[in-house]
Write a protein that holds these residues in place. Structure first.
Motif, PDB file in Angstrom:
ATOM      1  N   GLY A  34       0.825  -1.195   0.000  1.00 31.41           N
ATOM      2  CA  GLY A  34       0.000   0.000   0.000  1.00 31.41           C
ATOM      3  C   GLY A  34       0.864   1.253   0.000  1.00 31.41           C
ATOM      4  N   TRP A  35       0.392   2.271  -0.694  1.00 37.57           N
ATOM      5  CA  TRP A  35       1.173   3.502  -0.868  1.00 37.57           C
ATOM      6  C   TRP A  35       0.230   4.702  -0.761  1.00 37.57           C
ATOM      7  CZ3 TRP A  35       6.195   3.757  -0.510  1.00 37.57           C
ATOM      8  CH2 TRP A  35       6.915   4.865  -0.989  1.00 37.57           C
ATOM      9  N   THR A  36       0.769   5.848  -0.327  1.00 40.80           N
ATOM     10  CA  THR A  36      -0.051   7.047  -0.195  1.00 40.80           C
ATOM     11  C   THR A  36       0.525   8.182  -1.015  1.00 40.80           C
ATOM     12  OG1 THR A  36       1.177   7.815   1.738  1.00 40.80           O
ATOM     13  CG2 THR A  36      -0.752   6.424   2.160  1.00 40.80           C
ATOM     14  N   GLN A  40       4.459   9.473  -1.921  1.00 43.20           N
ATOM     15  CA  GLN A  40       4.951   9.847  -3.248  1.00 43.20           C
ATOM     16  C   GLN A  40       5.644  11.203  -3.199  1.00 43.20           C
ATOM     17  OE1 GLN A  40       1.983   9.807  -6.354  1.00 43.20           O
ATOM     18  NE2 GLN A  40       3.112  11.314  -7.563  1.00 43.20           N
ATOM     19  N   ARG A  41       5.061  12.152  -2.452  1.00 50.74           N
ATOM     20  CA  ARG A  41       5.684  13.479  -2.365  1.00 50.74           C
ATOM     21  C   ARG A  41       7.019  13.414  -1.643  1.00 50.74           C
ATOM     22  NH1 ARG A  41       0.253  15.392  -1.378  1.00 50.74           N
ATOM     23  NH2 ARG A  41       0.662  15.407   0.866  1.00 50.74           N
ATOM     24  N   LEU A  46       5.892   6.786  -7.639  1.00 48.75           N
ATOM     25  CA  LEU A  46       4.468   6.555  -7.789  1.00 48.75           C
ATOM     26  C   LEU A  46       4.098   5.215  -7.179  1.00 48.75           C
ATOM     27  CD1 LEU A  46       3.988   7.758 -11.484  1.00 48.75           C
ATOM     28  CD2 LEU A  46       3.499   9.039  -9.387  1.00 48.75           C
ATOM     29  N   ALA A  47       2.814   5.053  -6.912  1.00 53.41           N
ATOM     30  CA  ALA A  47       2.356   3.776  -6.342  1.00 53.41           C
ATOM     31  C   ALA A  47       2.674   2.616  -7.269  1.00 53.41           C
ATOM     32  CB  ALA A  47       0.851   3.845  -6.055  1.00 53.41           C
ATOM     33  N   GLN A 228      -3.089   3.402  -1.541  1.00 51.19           N
ATOM     34  CA  GLN A 228      -3.279   3.084  -2.955  1.00 51.19           C
ATOM     35  C   GLN A 228      -2.614   1.754  -3.303  1.00 51.19           C
ATOM     36  OE1 GLN A 228      -1.527   6.407  -4.971  1.00 51.19           O
ATOM     37  NE2 GLN A 228      -3.192   7.841  -4.418  1.00 51.19           N
ATOM     38  N   ASP A 229      -3.206   1.080  -4.319  1.00 56.66           N
ATOM     39  CA  ASP A 229      -2.616  -0.163  -4.785  1.00 56.66           C
ATOM     40  C   ASP A 229      -1.653   0.142  -5.919  1.00 56.66           C
ATOM     41  OD1 ASP A 229      -4.232   0.464  -6.913  1.00 56.66           O
ATOM     42  OD2 ASP A 229      -5.692  -1.138  -6.527  1.00 56.66           O
ATOM     43  N   ALA A 230      -1.215  -0.911  -6.615  1.00 61.04           N
ATOM     44  CA  ALA A 230      -0.226  -0.722  -7.681  1.00 61.04           C
ATOM     45  C   ALA A 230      -0.765   0.099  -8.835  1.00 61.04           C
ATOM     46  CB  ALA A 230       0.245  -2.092  -8.178  1.00 61.04           C
TER      47      ALA A 230
END
Length: 816
Positions: A34-36, A40-41, A46-47, A228-230
């Motif tokens: 999982g990514w936010t 990313q910032r 990117l996710a 977020q997913d891939a």
């Protein structure tokens, strides 16, 4: 790896302080799942570039490290790791970040990891100190929950159970509405859906009543992040929350203390200060508060010392403050201002003997306790539902001022130690204000007592004049001043009226006023005309100023103004002079008010200048004189002319009594707490009828003494005062004989019958006789001594046209 990840296990961070923290979710094998957007910032990936990839792509973490942590008891017990680490940015440069890696549990006890971090270099030094260092000290556990798109709980850490009391098995697979009783879950779900739809981090605070502590409301602060997913789609929402109840209560306590600083002690009234303490504490700290103060401090007296454990003496307390969440304050058997009894063996006497506060979290009203000696309090406790008690002594400088009692009735949570600390701080601040007010009351009471004892009675009734007066002290900010008035009987049925004003306020001004009033009395006994009296009084004031200058006492005050008037009921003439004082008001019998023009004169004690001047007015019988100080006509909002016009309108009531006239004039004062003392003296003049006075002009001949005795004898017979014939003949013989021997020209003999019988002999000599004891060989010198034995008072005065008058007064019921 240990060298690269420098830190300690489970450093606690407040999610409200890091709403932009980068969040990533890692499975047990170290793969990013999982990514936010905030992640990313931070690192630029990117996710789609990191989800499904090993975490080592971004962080110096390996699968082996995570597996070791998942089996380490210390890590499992504390829920993860936190500290500082170096993170690789997508463009290749390194970032120093504050990291937190938390252990999450899912269904079937599956393990995931949640990584949160913030770039330290992007924070200011102040923020860095507050965010990183404080987090090392606070040790506040952070609860973490990861929910899917339908808001079902997929992952949670152990800290969440400590926070809301819901175990992991009851939480997993359920929505907030199913797992969090006593919480506004619908609103929480609304916030989560908004984060899922907008991919914008949100911070939200809410109230909860966890099952582990259902009686106390808890404040929870939570930050929500969209995972977020891939493919960059929202796969769920991550919630990081912390219980801020203790911090919020600390802020509330600071707010209470801050408000207390602005509301307590603005008054110098001890009863008002006691009420201010009660009003502050309800309902912020307690449901009911009473403040009992030693009865003596209301009058400025010293507070009582600590009572001994075996001391039967119990101080007398007066209820000064009362406040309750219930209308009518049913919890108090005593009303505000009433005396309060202290039962033996109660917490109140214990506090007064030990000097320490008493905390009783659960109030025990069962038989065998101190309530057995206080049935009124026991009955009130049962009826009002009192269940928790604090008694705090109000003391300062090792002396007790009273007690403050805090009680909870509706609030179910019992008092705790932190509540006692807050109550003690409130009482401590109040004690300083009370002690200041007590000391002020003592000084003010002493000054008022001194001044009132120095002032004459409010009304004087006499043959020549009748008076009424009012004195209104200055407000509490400025204190008592040095205003005074006086009504002094003089010889020949005359009366002196005096009004003066000493510069300044306080006990020194009152003491100076007493000295000046004594000086005026002494000078008045010399029968000086008004202008001469003011000249001598001015010398006295300047001499006092010189003495005070030598003593280097900056609190001494000696400047003053004064108005001195003498009214003669035989001639109906009033002679007056003033030294920097407002002019008198003269009201004729028809009610017309005038302010006669008098030379202003310089204030007393300001130095040499033009001499004082006297003005003589002839007053119709029944006229009224109003003498006053400038506090009656001056104010910050109006000039003197407006004040004098207001005074004149109030005096235009010819049929009103003097007391009523004084009251109507005082009612014109803009406020009952003026900035300066207000003094008013109103006098109604009377005239002696021709039948009450007789005057003869005699030649300067020794043979006239016998004739003078015959004239006096006949007049006394007409007045029915034959019992005074013998003494009066002796007095007349001595006075006329002295006038014949020591003066030239005609001699004036006058008898006046009013409250006393006055015998006056006037001649053209300016030499005043002196009473002395003659030696055994002296042939004369015993005349005035004989006169002094026969009369009540005797003296001599100079006449303004030249010459002198020697007089003697006898009581009308006296005789030999």
């Amino acid at each position: 790896m240990t060298e690269m990840l420098q830190g300690s296990l489970c450093e606690r961070l407040d999610p409200r302080e890091t709403p932009d923290a980068a969040i990533a979710m890692i499975d047990a094998d170290g793969t990013v799942v999982g990514w936010t957007t905030t992640a990313q910032r931070l690192v630029g990936y990117l996710a789609a570039e990191v989800v499904g990839q090993p975490v080592s792509t971004v962080l110096p973490l390996t699968r082996r490290t995570l597996r070791e942590w998942s089996s380490t008891e210390q890590c499992l017990a504390r829920g993860g790791w936190s500290g500082t680490s170096t993170v690789r940015h997508r463009d290749g440069h390194a970032l120093k970040a504050s990291m937190r890696i938390s252990l999450l549990r899912g269904q079937d006890r599956e393990i995931h990891w949640l990584v949160s971090g913030t770039d330290i270099t992007s924070l200011s030094p102040v923020a860095t100190t507050g965010w990183v260092r404080d987090s090392l000290l606070t040790r506040t556990p952070i609860g973490i929950v990861v929910r899917d798109r339908d808001l079902h709980c997929a992952w949670a850490n152990d800290a969440m159970e400590q926070q809301d009391g819901v175990c992991c098995d009851q939480r997993l697979g359920r929505r907030p509405t199913d797992a969090l009783p006593g919480t506004d879950t619908e609103r929480l779900e609304g916030v989560m859906r908004q984060v899922l739809d907008s991919d914008v981090t949100a911070v939200h605070e809410y109230r909860a009543w966890p099952p582990t502590d259902p009686c106390r409301e808890h404040a929870i602060a939570a930050s929500y992040f969209c995972l977020q997913d891939a493919d960059g789609r929202a796969m769920g929402v991550c919630c990081m929350s912390v219980d801020i109840t203790a911090a919020q209560r600390a802020r509330e306590r600071l707010a209470i203390l801050s408000e207390a600083g602005t509301r307590i002690g603005n008054s110098l009234d001890v009863m008002q200060i006691g009420q201010e303490l009660a009003d502050i504490a309800v309902p912020l700290l307690a449901d009911y508060v009473n403040v009992d103060l030693a009865e003596s401090i209301e009058f400025g007296e010293a507070p009582f010392a600590r009572i001994g454990p075996l001391d039967d003496r119990r101080p007398v307390l007066r209820r000064a403050g009362l406040a309750s969440i219930h209308p009518g304050i049913p919890e108090s058997p005593w009303a505000r201002g009433e005396l309060v009894s202290l039962p033996p063996g109660s917490p109140f006497t214990t506090v007064l003997s030990s000097g320490r506060s008493h905390l009783e979290p659960v109030l025990d009203g069962s038989p065998g306790t101190w309530f057995d000696h206080d049935p009124d309090r026991a009955r009130t406790m049962r009826e009002s539902g009192m269940h928790s008690l604090m008694v705090v002594p109000i003391c300062t400088r090792c002396s007790f001022l009273g007690t403050a009692v805090f009680i909870r009735t509706e609030e179910p949570t019992p008092f705790q130690e932190d509540d006692l600390l807050l109550a003690e701080e409130l009482v401590s601040r109040t004690a300083l204000s009370l002690d200041n007010a007590r000391r002020y009351a003592r000084e003010r009471s002493a000054a008022l007592t001194l001044q009132r004892n120095l002032l004459p009675p409010r009304s004087v009734q006499g043959t020549a004049i009748e008076t009424a007066s009012r004195y209104l002290p200055a407000d509490v900010d400025n204190g008592v001043g040095g205003d005074w008035f006086d009504v002094i009987p003089l010889s020949g049925a005359r009366t002196a009226l005096v009004v003066g004003d000493v510069v300044g306020h306080g006990i020194n001004a009152a003491a100076t006023m007493g000295r000046l009033r004594t000086a005026v009395h002494t000078l008045a006994d010399l029968d000086l005309p008004p202008d001469e009296l003011l000249t001598h009084l001015d010398d006295t004031v300047r001499r006092m100023a010189e003495e005070d200058a030598d003593s280097h006492d900056p609190t001494r005050v000696t400047g003053a103004t004064c108005l001195y008037a003498i009214y003669d009921p035989v001639t109906r003439k009033c002679t007056m002079a003033r030294a920097g004082h407002p002019p008198p008001a003269v009201v004729d019998p028809h009610g017309t008010v005038t302010f006669p023009h008098l030379p202003t004169g310089r204030p007393l004690g300001v130095g040499l200048g033009t001499p004082f001047e006297a003005v003589e007015l002839e007053l119709p019988e029944g006229s009224r004189l109003a003498l006053y100080t400038d506090g009656l006509i001056e104010s910050r909002d109006h000039d003197i002319d407006t004040g004098m016009k207001r005074l004149g309108n109030a005096l235009t009531h010819p049929g009103r009594s003097l007391e009523g006239l004084c009251s109507s004039v005082i009612d014109t004062v803009q406020t009952q707490s003026p900035g300066d003392d207000v003094t008013l003296l109103v006098a109604r003049t009377h005239a002696l009828s021709p039948s009450q006075t007789t005057c003869w002009e005699l030649p300067s001949d020794p043979a006239i003494v016998r004739h003078a005795r015959a004239l006096v004898t006949r007049r006394l017979a007409q007045w029915g005062l034959q019992r005074l014939e013998a003494s009066t003949e002796l007095i007349i013989s001595e006075l006329v004989t002295n006038a014949v021997r020591h003066a030239a020209g005609p001699i004036l003999l006058r008898l006046i019958r009013h409250q006393v019988l006055t015998c006056e002999v006037s001649d053209t000599s300016n030499t005043l006789p002196r009473l002395r004891h003659a030696c055994a060989v002296d042939e004369g010198g015993r005349g005035l001594y004989i006169v002094a034995q026969l009369c009540q008072r005797q003296g001599a005065r100079c006449l303004t046209r030249g010459g002198k008058t020697v007089w003697a007064e006898q009581e009308l019921d006296a005789g030999i």
